[in-house]
Scaffold this motif. Structure first.
Motif, PDB file in Angstrom:
ATOM      1  N   SER A  75       2.478  -2.330 -38.123  1.00 18.59           N
ATOM      2  CA  SER A  75       2.044  -2.134 -36.737  1.00 18.59           C
ATOM      3  C   SER A  75       0.536  -2.306 -36.593  1.00 18.59           C
ATOM      4  O   SER A  75       0.032  -2.572 -35.514  1.00 18.59           O
ATOM      5  CB  SER A  75       2.443  -0.733 -36.260  1.00 18.59           C
ATOM      6  OG  SER A  75       3.829  -0.572 -36.314  1.00 18.59           O
ATOM      7  N   ILE A  76      -0.184  -2.094 -37.695  1.00 17.84           N
ATOM      8  CA  ILE A  76      -1.628  -2.290 -37.698  1.00 17.84           C
ATOM      9  C   ILE A  76      -1.979  -3.195 -38.880  1.00 17.84           C
ATOM     10  O   ILE A  76      -1.151  -3.442 -39.746  1.00 17.84           O
ATOM     11  CB  ILE A  76      -2.392  -0.956 -37.849  1.00 17.84           C
ATOM     12  CG1 ILE A  76      -2.085  -0.347 -39.225  1.00 17.84           C
ATOM     13  CG2 ILE A  76      -2.052   0.014 -36.742  1.00 17.84           C
ATOM     14  CD1 ILE A  76      -3.047   0.725 -39.633  1.00 17.84           C
ATOM     15  N   ALA A 116      -8.599  12.932 -38.447  1.00 16.67           N
ATOM     16  CA  ALA A 116      -9.593  12.144 -39.175  1.00 16.67           C
ATOM     17  C   ALA A 116     -10.498  11.371 -38.221  1.00 16.67           C
ATOM     18  O   ALA A 116     -11.722  11.316 -38.395  1.00 16.67           O
ATOM     19  CB  ALA A 116      -8.896  11.181 -40.143  1.00 16.67           C
ATOM     20  N   GLU A 117      -9.901  10.800 -37.188  1.00 19.04           N
ATOM     21  CA  GLU A 117     -10.696  10.051 -36.212  1.00 19.04           C
ATOM     22  C   GLU A 117     -11.611  10.983 -35.426  1.00 19.04           C
ATOM     23  O   GLU A 117     -12.778  10.668 -35.172  1.00 19.04           O
ATOM     24  CB  GLU A 117      -9.749   9.294 -35.267  1.00 19.04           C
ATOM     25  CG  GLU A 117     -10.402   8.119 -34.540  1.00 19.04           C
ATOM     26  CD  GLU A 117     -11.265   8.550 -33.361  1.00 19.04           C
ATOM     27  OE1 GLU A 117     -12.257   7.851 -33.056  1.00 19.04           O
ATOM     28  OE2 GLU A 117     -10.938   9.588 -32.730  1.00 19.04           O
ATOM     29  N   CYS A 118     -11.103  12.168 -35.092  1.00 14.50           N
ATOM     30  CA  CYS A 118     -11.888  13.140 -34.324  1.00 14.50           C
ATOM     31  C   CYS A 118     -13.058  13.710 -35.129  1.00 14.50           C
ATOM     32  O   CYS A 118     -14.039  14.183 -34.546  1.00 14.50           O
ATOM     33  CB  CYS A 118     -10.997  14.287 -33.857  1.00 14.50           C
ATOM     34  SG  CYS A 118      -9.816  13.842 -32.568  1.00 14.50           S
ATOM     35  N   THR A 119     -12.941  13.706 -36.439  1.00 11.34           N
ATOM     36  CA  THR A 119     -13.980  14.303 -37.283  1.00 11.34           C
ATOM     37  C   THR A 119     -14.859  13.255 -37.962  1.00 11.34           C
ATOM     38  O   THR A 119     -15.613  13.574 -38.880  1.00 11.34           O
ATOM     39  CB  THR A 119     -13.352  15.213 -38.360  1.00 11.34           C
ATOM     40  OG1 THR A 119     -12.371  14.475 -39.096  1.00 11.34           O
ATOM     41  CG2 THR A 119     -12.699  16.423 -37.735  1.00 11.34           C
ATOM     42  N   GLY A 120     -14.761  12.015 -37.517  1.00  9.45           N
ATOM     43  CA  GLY A 120     -15.683  10.984 -37.991  1.00  9.45           C
ATOM     44  C   GLY A 120     -15.416  10.460 -39.385  1.00  9.45           C
ATOM     45  O   GLY A 120     -16.332   9.937 -40.039  1.00  9.45           O
ATOM     46  N   ILE A 121     -14.172  10.565 -39.871  1.00 11.05           N
ATOM     47  CA  ILE A 121     -13.845  10.020 -41.188  1.00 11.05           C
ATOM     48  C   ILE A 121     -13.988   8.497 -41.144  1.00 11.05           C
ATOM     49  O   ILE A 121     -13.561   7.848 -40.194  1.00 11.05           O
ATOM     50  CB  ILE A 121     -12.422  10.436 -41.609  1.00 11.05           C
ATOM     51  CG1 ILE A 121     -12.323  11.959 -41.704  1.00 11.05           C
ATOM     52  CG2 ILE A 121     -12.025   9.786 -42.926  1.00 11.05           C
ATOM     53  CD1 ILE A 121     -13.348  12.605 -42.610  1.00 11.05           C
ATOM     54  N   ASP A 122     -14.558   7.933 -42.195  1.00  8.42           N
ATOM     55  CA  ASP A 122     -14.874   6.497 -42.183  1.00  8.42           C
ATOM     56  C   ASP A 122     -13.683   5.609 -42.501  1.00  8.42           C
ATOM     57  O   ASP A 122     -13.607   4.479 -42.016  1.00  8.42           O
ATOM     58  CB  ASP A 122     -16.011   6.229 -43.172  1.00  8.42           C
ATOM     59  CG  ASP A 122     -17.309   6.882 -42.734  1.00  8.42           C
ATOM     60  OD1 ASP A 122     -18.070   6.242 -42.002  1.00  8.42           O
ATOM     61  OD2 ASP A 122     -17.544   8.047 -43.095  1.00  8.42           O
ATOM     62  N   ALA A 123     -12.745   6.090 -43.316  1.00 11.90           N
ATOM     63  CA  ALA A 123     -11.549   5.307 -43.636  1.00 11.90           C
ATOM     64  C   ALA A 123     -10.515   6.209 -44.286  1.00 11.90           C
ATOM     65  O   ALA A 123     -10.849   7.215 -44.910  1.00 11.90           O
ATOM     66  CB  ALA A 123     -11.885   4.144 -44.566  1.00 11.90           C
ATOM     67  N   ILE A 124      -9.255   5.846 -44.128  1.00  9.16           N
ATOM     68  CA  ILE A 124      -8.136   6.544 -44.765  1.00  9.16           C
ATOM     69  C   ILE A 124      -7.537   5.605 -45.805  1.00  9.16           C
ATOM     70  O   ILE A 124      -7.371   4.407 -45.555  1.00  9.16           O
ATOM     71  CB  ILE A 124      -7.073   6.941 -43.729  1.00  9.16           C
ATOM     72  CG1 ILE A 124      -7.659   7.951 -42.730  1.00  9.16           C
ATOM     73  CG2 ILE A 124      -5.836   7.529 -44.403  1.00  9.16           C
ATOM     74  CD1 ILE A 124      -6.739   8.258 -41.557  1.00  9.16           C
ATOM     75  N   ILE A 134       2.892   3.309 -41.097  1.00  7.54           N
ATOM     76  CA  ILE A 134       2.532   3.383 -39.678  1.00  7.54           C
ATOM     77  C   ILE A 134       3.722   2.935 -38.837  1.00  7.54           C
ATOM     78  O   ILE A 134       4.024   1.750 -38.734  1.00  7.54           O
ATOM     79  CB  ILE A 134       1.307   2.497 -39.369  1.00  7.54           C
ATOM     80  CG1 ILE A 134       0.126   2.872 -40.252  1.00  7.54           C
ATOM     81  CG2 ILE A 134       0.937   2.619 -37.897  1.00  7.54           C
ATOM     82  CD1 ILE A 134      -0.472   4.215 -39.971  1.00  7.54           C
ATOM     83  N   THR A 135       4.421   3.895 -38.265  1.00  8.32           N
ATOM     84  CA  THR A 135       5.538   3.609 -37.374  1.00  8.32           C
ATOM     85  C   THR A 135       5.134   3.930 -35.937  1.00  8.32           C
ATOM     86  O   THR A 135       4.044   4.444 -35.685  1.00  8.32           O
ATOM     87  CB  THR A 135       6.762   4.468 -37.754  1.00  8.32           C
ATOM     88  OG1 THR A 135       6.429   5.855 -37.518  1.00  8.32           O
ATOM     89  CG2 THR A 135       7.142   4.288 -39.219  1.00  8.32           C
ATOM     90  N   LYS A 136       6.048   3.666 -35.005  1.00  9.14           N
ATOM     91  CA  LYS A 136       5.774   4.025 -33.609  1.00  9.14           C
ATOM     92  C   LYS A 136       5.547   5.528 -33.473  1.00  9.14           C
ATOM     93  O   LYS A 136       4.698   5.969 -32.700  1.00  9.14           O
ATOM     94  CB  LYS A 136       6.942   3.585 -32.713  1.00  9.14           C
ATOM     95  CG  LYS A 136       7.037   2.092 -32.509  1.00  9.14           C
ATOM     96  CD  LYS A 136       8.052   1.734 -31.453  1.00  9.14           C
ATOM     97  CE  LYS A 136       9.461   2.034 -31.891  1.00  9.14           C
ATOM     98  NZ  LYS A 136      10.476   1.591 -30.906  1.00  9.14           N
ATOM     99  N   ALA A 145      -5.035   6.946 -32.486  1.00  6.14           N
ATOM    100  CA  ALA A 145      -6.158   6.929 -33.446  1.00  6.14           C
ATOM    101  C   ALA A 145      -5.915   5.948 -34.589  1.00  6.14           C
ATOM    102  O   ALA A 145      -6.864   5.488 -35.235  1.00  6.14           O
ATOM    103  CB  ALA A 145      -6.397   8.331 -34.001  1.00  6.14           C
ATOM    104  N   ALA A 146      -4.644   5.618 -34.850  1.00  2.83           N
ATOM    105  CA  ALA A 146      -4.323   4.677 -35.930  1.00  2.83           C
ATOM    106  C   ALA A 146      -4.952   3.308 -35.697  1.00  2.83           C
ATOM    107  O   ALA A 146      -5.155   2.543 -36.649  1.00  2.83           O
ATOM    108  CB  ALA A 146      -2.808   4.536 -36.070  1.00  2.83           C
ATOM    109  N   PHE A 147      -5.264   3.001 -34.434  1.00  5.97           N
ATOM    110  CA  PHE A 147      -5.900   1.728 -34.126  1.00  5.97           C
ATOM    111  C   PHE A 147      -7.425   1.804 -34.171  1.00  5.97           C
ATOM    112  O   PHE A 147      -8.110   0.811 -34.032  1.00  5.97           O
ATOM    113  CB  PHE A 147      -5.468   1.248 -32.735  1.00  5.97           C
ATOM    114  CG  PHE A 147      -3.998   0.955 -32.629  1.00  5.97           C
ATOM    115  CD1 PHE A 147      -3.426  -0.108 -33.317  1.00  5.97           C
ATOM    116  CD2 PHE A 147      -3.175   1.746 -31.847  1.00  5.97           C
ATOM    117  CE1 PHE A 147      -2.074  -0.378 -33.216  1.00  5.97           C
ATOM    118  CE2 PHE A 147      -1.818   1.490 -31.740  1.00  5.97           C
ATOM    119  CZ  PHE A 147      -1.261   0.415 -32.430  1.00  5.97           C
TER     120      PHE A 147
END
Length: 243
Positions: A75-76, A116-124, A134-136, A145-147
């Motif tokens: 999906s991504i 992770a996106e809300c706390t400024g993580i650079d990558a997962i 990554i599913t629907k 946030a997955a995008f």
């Protein structure tokens, strides 16, 4: 998944592999297991998960001429480890990478991505095998946030650990057996935070590789937290210290 997220039939899947389409996983009918050895070998060489499943799994795809093999397109777009880490370190001297060792519940995965996106993580960073994809449902739980955050897929989490450590990144693992509280850890540096699976935590062989192991202080009678909640506490302590 929607029709446009599925590639069906041996020829189409083989062409997709040749064109390096970002395939998340491939399902092969058990009854045709030996028929697609070339495709299976090519997929595994590209670190694509291949599962041999009973014919019942193909029932809802009967309208497709699938020939006993289906490929599910991601999906991504997953990122490459080395070039992504290099670019992040160049832009930020104190980034934080989040490594997930065997998170299998798609809702937990989505919640973690959102935090992770809300706390400024650079990558997962996630492994190819033994991890939720990554599913629907993941995307819905992540609130999109997955995008917005780079997600790197590697053959083995150990590969990422070796590379991050060689790049000067300190690895911090969540372990309830640690004597060190997260409040005692110095997060104000280039680091990678590792969270283990829902039931077993971080694999023992991976724990041995880490620079720091830390626990969340708790005073209640229940001595464990849902992994997405525990991850959130690590990420917010990291955010607090990095300011």
């Amino acid at each position: 998944m929607e029709k446009d997220k599925i590639i069906f039939g041996a020829h189409s899947i083989n062409e997709a592999l040749n064109e390096a389409v970002d395939i998340d996983k491939i399902h092969v009918n058990l009854a045709t297991k030996g028929k697609y050895n070339d495709i299976v070998s090519k997929a595994k060489a590209q670190h694509i998960k291949v599962s041999f499943v009973p014919h019942q799994k193909f029932k809802k795809y009967e309208h497709l001429n699938h020939q006993g093999i289906l490929a599910f397109v991601a999906s991504i777009s997953y990122r490459e480890l080395e070039e992504t880490v290099e670019a992040i370190l160049k832009a930020n001297p104190k980034p934080t990478f989040l490594l997930l060792d065997g998170i299998t519940d798609v809702r937990n995965f989505g919640a973690i991505i959102r935090t992770a996106e809300c706390t400024g993580i650079d990558a997962i960073i996630i492994p190819t095998q033994g991890s939720a994809t990554i599913t629907k449902e993941t995307i819905k739980t992540s609130a999109g946030a997955a995008f917005k955050i780079p997600i790197i897929k590697v053959a083995h989490i150990k590969d990422a650990i070796f590379y991050l450590q060689s790049s000067g990144v300190e690895l911090i693992g969540a372990s309830e057996k640690s004597e060190t509280s997260i409040t005692e850890v110095n997060f104000n540096k280039a680091n990678g935070i590792i969270m283990g699976s829902e039931g077993k935590g971080i694999q023992p062989s991976i724990l041995k590789m880490l620079d720091v192991k830390a626990k969340i202080p708790m005073t209640g009678e229940i001595n464990s937290l849902n992994v997405s909640v525990a991850c959130g506490m690590f990420l917010y302590e990291n955010l607090k210290q990095k300011g």
